[in-house]
Design a protein around this motif. Sequence first.
Motif, mmCIF file in Angstrom:
data_model
loop_
_atom_site.group_PDB
_atom_site.id
_atom_site.type_symbol
_atom_site.label_atom_id
_atom_site.label_comp_id
_atom_site.label_asym_id
_atom_site.label_seq_id
_atom_site.Cartn_x
_atom_site.Cartn_y
_atom_site.Cartn_z
ATOM 1 N N ASP A 359 0.876 -1.173 0.069
ATOM 2 C CA ASP A 359 0.216 0.243 0.118
ATOM 3 C C ASP A 359 0.940 1.223 -0.025
ATOM 4 O O ASP A 359 1.920 1.412 0.500
ATOM 5 C CB ASP A 359 -0.864 0.014 1.458
ATOM 6 N N GLN A 360 0.402 2.251 -0.567
ATOM 7 C CA GLN A 360 1.234 3.438 -0.760
ATOM 8 C C GLN A 360 1.243 4.108 0.403
ATOM 9 O O GLN A 360 2.262 4.868 0.940
ATOM 10 C CB GLN A 360 0.790 4.483 -1.989
ATOM 11 N N GLY A 361 0.010 4.189 1.062
ATOM 12 C CA GLY A 361 0.332 4.828 2.482
ATOM 13 C C GLY A 361 1.035 4.175 3.544
ATOM 14 O O GLY A 361 1.793 4.707 4.157
ATOM 15 N N THR A 362 1.140 2.820 3.505
ATOM 16 C CA THR A 362 2.244 2.091 4.454
ATOM 17 C C THR A 362 3.694 2.599 3.941
ATOM 18 O O THR A 362 4.399 2.709 5.010
ATOM 19 C CB THR A 362 2.130 0.545 4.033
ATOM 20 N N ILE A 363 4.002 2.749 2.721
ATOM 21 C CA ILE A 363 5.306 3.163 2.054
ATOM 22 C C ILE A 363 5.687 4.435 3.032
ATOM 23 O O ILE A 363 6.749 4.683 3.413
ATOM 24 C CB ILE A 363 5.323 3.123 0.628
ATOM 25 N N LYS A 364 4.696 5.293 2.742
ATOM 26 C CA LYS A 364 4.986 6.581 3.318
ATOM 27 C C LYS A 364 5.165 6.808 4.762
ATOM 28 O O LYS A 364 6.114 7.306 5.343
ATOM 29 C CB LYS A 364 3.603 7.537 3.173
ATOM 30 N N VAL A 365 4.610 5.777 5.848
ATOM 31 C CA VAL A 365 4.767 5.699 7.072
ATOM 32 C C VAL A 365 6.048 4.980 7.390
ATOM 33 O O VAL A 365 6.843 5.392 8.217
ATOM 34 C CB VAL A 365 3.666 4.650 7.508
ATOM 35 N N LEU A 366 6.477 3.935 6.445
ATOM 36 C CA LEU A 366 7.655 3.494 6.593
ATOM 37 C C LEU A 366 8.907 4.258 6.330
ATOM 38 O O LEU A 366 9.609 4.144 7.199
ATOM 39 C CB LEU A 366 7.930 2.050 5.631
ATOM 40 N N ARG A 373 16.554 2.576 7.740
ATOM 41 C CA ARG A 373 17.837 2.569 8.501
ATOM 42 C C ARG A 373 17.770 1.499 9.445
ATOM 43 O O ARG A 373 19.002 0.839 9.457
ATOM 44 C CB ARG A 373 17.538 3.932 9.494
ATOM 45 N N GLY A 374 16.825 0.927 9.886
ATOM 46 C CA GLY A 374 16.916 -0.338 10.587
ATOM 47 C C GLY A 374 17.319 -1.429 9.913
ATOM 48 O O GLY A 374 18.230 -2.414 10.369
ATOM 49 N N LEU A 375 16.953 -1.487 8.669
ATOM 50 C CA LEU A 375 17.020 -2.844 7.642
ATOM 51 C C LEU A 375 18.615 -2.606 7.377
ATOM 52 O O LEU A 375 19.443 -3.534 7.531
ATOM 53 C CB LEU A 375 16.422 -2.636 6.590
ATOM 54 N N LEU A 376 19.240 -1.325 6.994
ATOM 55 C CA LEU A 376 20.431 -1.270 6.755
ATOM 56 C C LEU A 376 21.350 -1.368 7.949
ATOM 57 O O LEU A 376 22.842 -1.608 7.454
ATOM 58 C CB LEU A 376 20.582 0.154 5.932
ATOM 59 N N SER A 377 21.068 -1.314 9.147
ATOM 60 C CA SER A 377 21.779 -1.353 9.965
ATOM 61 C C SER A 377 22.465 -2.943 9.928
ATOM 62 O O SER A 377 23.469 -2.978 10.785
ATOM 63 C CB SER A 377 21.321 -1.166 11.347
ATOM 64 N N PHE A 378 21.777 -3.766 9.582
ATOM 65 C CA PHE A 378 22.254 -5.135 9.476
ATOM 66 C C PHE A 378 22.961 -5.327 8.171
ATOM 67 O O PHE A 378 23.726 -6.486 8.163
ATOM 68 C CB PHE A 378 20.953 -6.137 9.453
ATOM 69 N N GLY A 409 13.421 -1.588 -0.860
ATOM 70 C CA GLY A 409 14.398 -0.859 -1.458
ATOM 71 C C GLY A 409 13.862 0.115 -2.596
ATOM 72 O O GLY A 409 13.941 1.505 -2.449
ATOM 73 N N PRO A 410 13.326 -0.621 -3.656
ATOM 74 C CA PRO A 410 12.763 0.174 -4.754
ATOM 75 C C PRO A 410 11.644 1.106 -4.174
ATOM 76 O O PRO A 410 11.452 2.219 -4.880
ATOM 77 C CB PRO A 410 12.490 -0.896 -5.683
ATOM 78 N N LEU A 411 10.859 0.716 -3.239
ATOM 79 C CA LEU A 411 9.644 1.363 -2.836
ATOM 80 C C LEU A 411 10.059 2.584 -2.065
ATOM 81 O O LEU A 411 9.580 3.739 -2.207
ATOM 82 C CB LEU A 411 8.637 0.497 -1.869
ATOM 83 N N CYS A 412 11.042 2.602 -1.015
ATOM 84 C CA CYS A 412 11.524 3.467 -0.224
ATOM 85 C C CYS A 412 12.934 4.080 -0.887
ATOM 86 O O CYS A 412 13.939 4.031 0.156
ATOM 87 C CB CYS A 412 11.715 3.182 1.106
ATOM 88 N N LEU A 413 13.026 4.344 -2.136
ATOM 89 C CA LEU A 413 14.381 4.772 -2.642
ATOM 90 C C LEU A 413 15.027 6.004 -2.106
ATOM 91 O O LEU A 413 16.243 5.823 -2.090
ATOM 92 C CB LEU A 413 14.103 4.784 -4.440
ATOM 93 N N GLU A 414 14.087 6.886 -1.808
ATOM 94 C CA GLU A 414 14.639 8.088 -1.340
ATOM 95 C C GLU A 414 15.292 7.741 -0.045
ATOM 96 O O GLU A 414 16.581 8.315 0.294
ATOM 97 C CB GLU A 414 13.943 9.380 -1.196
ATOM 98 N N TYR A 416 16.511 5.098 1.200
ATOM 99 C CA TYR A 416 17.414 4.129 0.689
ATOM 100 C C TYR A 416 18.585 4.859 0.321
ATOM 101 O O TYR A 416 19.922 4.463 0.784
ATOM 102 C CB TYR A 416 17.025 2.993 -0.276
ATOM 103 N N MET A 417 18.651 5.894 -0.436
ATOM 104 C CA MET A 417 19.854 6.796 -0.968
ATOM 105 C C MET A 417 20.086 7.583 0.158
ATOM 106 O O MET A 417 21.432 7.761 0.387
ATOM 107 C CB MET A 417 19.377 7.747 -2.098
ATOM 108 N N VAL A 418 19.424 8.051 1.040
ATOM 109 C CA VAL A 418 19.645 8.935 2.362
ATOM 110 C C VAL A 418 20.569 7.970 3.237
ATOM 111 O O VAL A 418 21.667 8.340 3.935
ATOM 112 C CB VAL A 418 18.641 9.594 3.011
ATOM 113 N N CYS A 419 20.279 6.705 3.664
ATOM 114 C CA CYS A 419 20.908 5.939 4.292
ATOM 115 C C CYS A 419 22.425 5.392 3.496
ATOM 116 O O CYS A 419 22.772 4.279 4.166
ATOM 117 C CB CYS A 419 20.335 4.917 4.797
ATOM 118 N N GLN A 420 22.647 5.726 2.239
ATOM 119 C CA GLN A 420 23.674 5.029 1.666
ATOM 120 C C GLN A 420 23.582 3.885 1.465
ATOM 121 O O GLN A 420 24.490 2.840 1.983
ATOM 122 C CB GLN A 420 24.887 5.561 2.592
ATOM 123 N N GLY A 421 22.443 3.185 0.928
ATOM 124 C CA GLY A 421 22.245 1.729 0.913
ATOM 125 C C GLY A 421 23.248 1.413 -0.384
ATOM 126 O O GLY A 421 23.793 -0.092 -0.173
#
Length: 931
Positions: A359-366, A373-378, A409-414, A416-421
Amino acid sequence: MSAATSSIREAMTIPKALSLINSKHSSEMVERHVRALNRIASSFKRGVPLKDLPQLCQLLRVAAEKMKTHILYEEPICKIVATCSLPFLKERSSDENTYAPCIIETLSLLGSLMIGLESEALRQHVAQTVADFYLAESNEAKAEGLQATAVTYNAALLEQSGVVHYLAEALKLTQDPYTKLTILRALQTLSVSGTNCNHILAAKACGAICSTISDTSTEIALVGLEVLWNILEHGPQLQVAEQMTSLGSVCPLHDAVRRQVASSSHTDSKQLRNDLLALVSLVAKISPDAPFIETGFLHTLCSYFLSFEVASVSSRHELGPSRGGSTGGERAGKAAKVDEEDFELVKTLMVTLTSLSCDQGTIKVLCEQKVMRGLLSFVVRNDHSPSNYSSAHFEELQLLALSCLCTLGPLCLEQYMVCQGNTRLLLILEWCHSSPSEFKGHGNAFHGRGGWGGSLAQLRMSVRALLSVCRTRDEVALQDLHDQGAIPLLIGILKSLSGTVGEGGSQRTGPDSGLLLELQSDILVTISCLCETDIHRKELFGGYDGVKLLTGYLRGADQSGVASGLGRHRLLLAATDCVWCTVVGSPVVEDIFLEEGGIFCLLDLLQVCPLNNQSLVLGVLVDLCENPKAIPHLAAWRGRERDMCAWSLLASLWRQEETEMGVPRTDTGALAGTSNPLVGQEQEKCGVPPIPSHQPSAAVIDITENMRAKIYILCCKMGFQYVADDLTTEDKITLCIIRNYLDFKSGEVWYEVAGELAQEGLRPVTPDQEALQEVLHSHEEKAENSLRLQSELIEEQHRYDLEEEQQYFEKIHQLHYMEEKAKADFTDFVNRTSNYKALKEAKRRQREAIDASRRSSVAIGDHYHKIDQDGVTVTTYCGRHISIATTPRRLLTTGGGAESPPSLPRPSPPLPITTSTSTSSPHPITISQQQ
């Protein structure tokens, strides 16, 4: 007195009890009624006989009506209900069919008592009775001459009775905790059946069950959770999704999760917490559009997940995100050792958040909650794993986080880029590539397949996450990957994996062969996404020996490799697509590709690949032929298995495509008619349907749906004037059709125009009508010319076949003539050697022939050699050296005595031997005989 009481008790029957209760004289004797009901209940301790079941139902109805005014009836009714927990007793096997409606009615009556009477004790007894009856085994202590009904029979009738529906309705009515627990246990027992789950859903009881989970009682929550699990597993998904995603279900689940997380101080509460979240993950998977945002449930899940973010990543990793938002207490909590239940909680939260990402609303909340950031911490090197996770736990969480990145990653791309994925993934890839033997993976995770003793699992999942980002075609992300050296790194990984490819490109077998093929395919597709739109990246790819890698993969194209079943076809498709994206469009890289024999590799692949892959290879060849340097390579190619040129290959592909389409052709491959010679069976069946003007017609769509247009373009690039002379007649006939493809397709479009006008009842004006007829006539003439040319080719082939046949017969005739001549020569030889007169006659003919060959007039100075030799006593023509056949010495001896003089060959000559005879005038001939 006791004997009399016993006699009365034995004499009490259901008809007497009914008469006692219904009589107007004893209708107010409540105590006597209770005693009578108790006696009836005690008489059925071993089970209720089927023949007494109708009267027992009537007695229960009467007693239930009395209970509404006198509570004393509650206890005997509960006892009678308890007797139904045992299997019913039958006298004969046919009783099951006879009394089946009565049993169903009795069970329905028990359920209706739970709704009609506001008695918690009765509800508890009915719920326990129904659960026991569903699983009741045959009672060994049966009444004499009676037999218990089977368990499957009881279960089937209970499912038909609908008593489960009453249980679900009673759950919504009761407020007593113990009654709730009893009903839930009954539903837990009954919900293993899909039919019973349908009854629960029909009662819309999912919300009530979810409300019981939010109860303070842990036992009630556990049983209610088990009921929901069974409903999710056995119930129809559509109804389950409708009820489980309602506000009445999600809000209680949210409250239950918060309560359990707040009180999860011991293992049991943590297990219940994890089970609740696992149930939530299933609900999210069934219906991602559930009201998780409206209820605040999604914010709660995000906060729980971030509370388990890897501690102190920024201190170990120079590229880690800022941890300024975490408090000191959070850091202290994260530094503590994570136990098994918390580890399971983190995994469940990852899966749940990923399932809700549709859901697009869910992506916004995530994105707002910074879940990325939590995912990339692993996503850090495994030798930098935090101390609060064991190595096995961190490896499993890392692989799961990489898997979630493939989706988020593709859904939260911005974010993802901020967190230097990109940087994190490239560092993981570099670590896996540079030190593969330093890390010993456990390989026991779901995504850890093939990772035992190495970092193959991390490499595979990192490449997959990187590929998911590249597929977005976001130029900012692609440029960032290029700037950080992704292309040289990926090429280096491919070079290190090239050891998995044997000689000639054949894939070596092993336990991880399929994983290695998948990994190489993903890397090639990633490189394709990076280089597709940028010429500079293509040149960079070619400068790092990327073209050699591609040709190495393409050279491994053989029939056994494509059909190996390990994913080899996927690797070949990825390599072909990589050629299209990294080579085509850059003149420099195209020249390198041609020097490496890339055209030959593509044609070899085209010869062996399946039909559904040939269109891709042809498309690459068409684009490569835009470079004039590629045309000589195309014309010089010869097939591997047999001497096949590019013309022959394209002709065979054309015939194969038309066979799949069902295009009518003669046995020789020629045109079967002059009207629409390119139309297949499906297109002909559809006819010419009326379509809007903005939609393409079937003739135009046909160009994109098959590969005939690509074959035509390739043939035009090579030039029809340079067709090879050594082609078969079948290929020449096919090339005649290919050469006129554009004209035939144009005529097909005009036929469609005429057909649409006829269907719509429109007639063009006379000049347009004449022009249309002239166009159609010209196209028919072109088809007739093609058919005439094909007929000439067929006739020429027929004449050639006749000539070959005649030459073959001539060879046979010559062989027979030589055999006859050899026989005649041998006969003449035997005649001359055995008959002196025949020899003289032959000598005379020879002299006459010699004299006839000389000139009639003798000129001055002419000299003729002497043709006779003196002293010759043999009966054949001889020169200075002759070889004759004579009788062996052993046959000329008599016994063991002296040799007999030589004589003529006997009528049945023995095996001849070769004897060397030398004649030299004026010396006599010397005969030496060899054994």
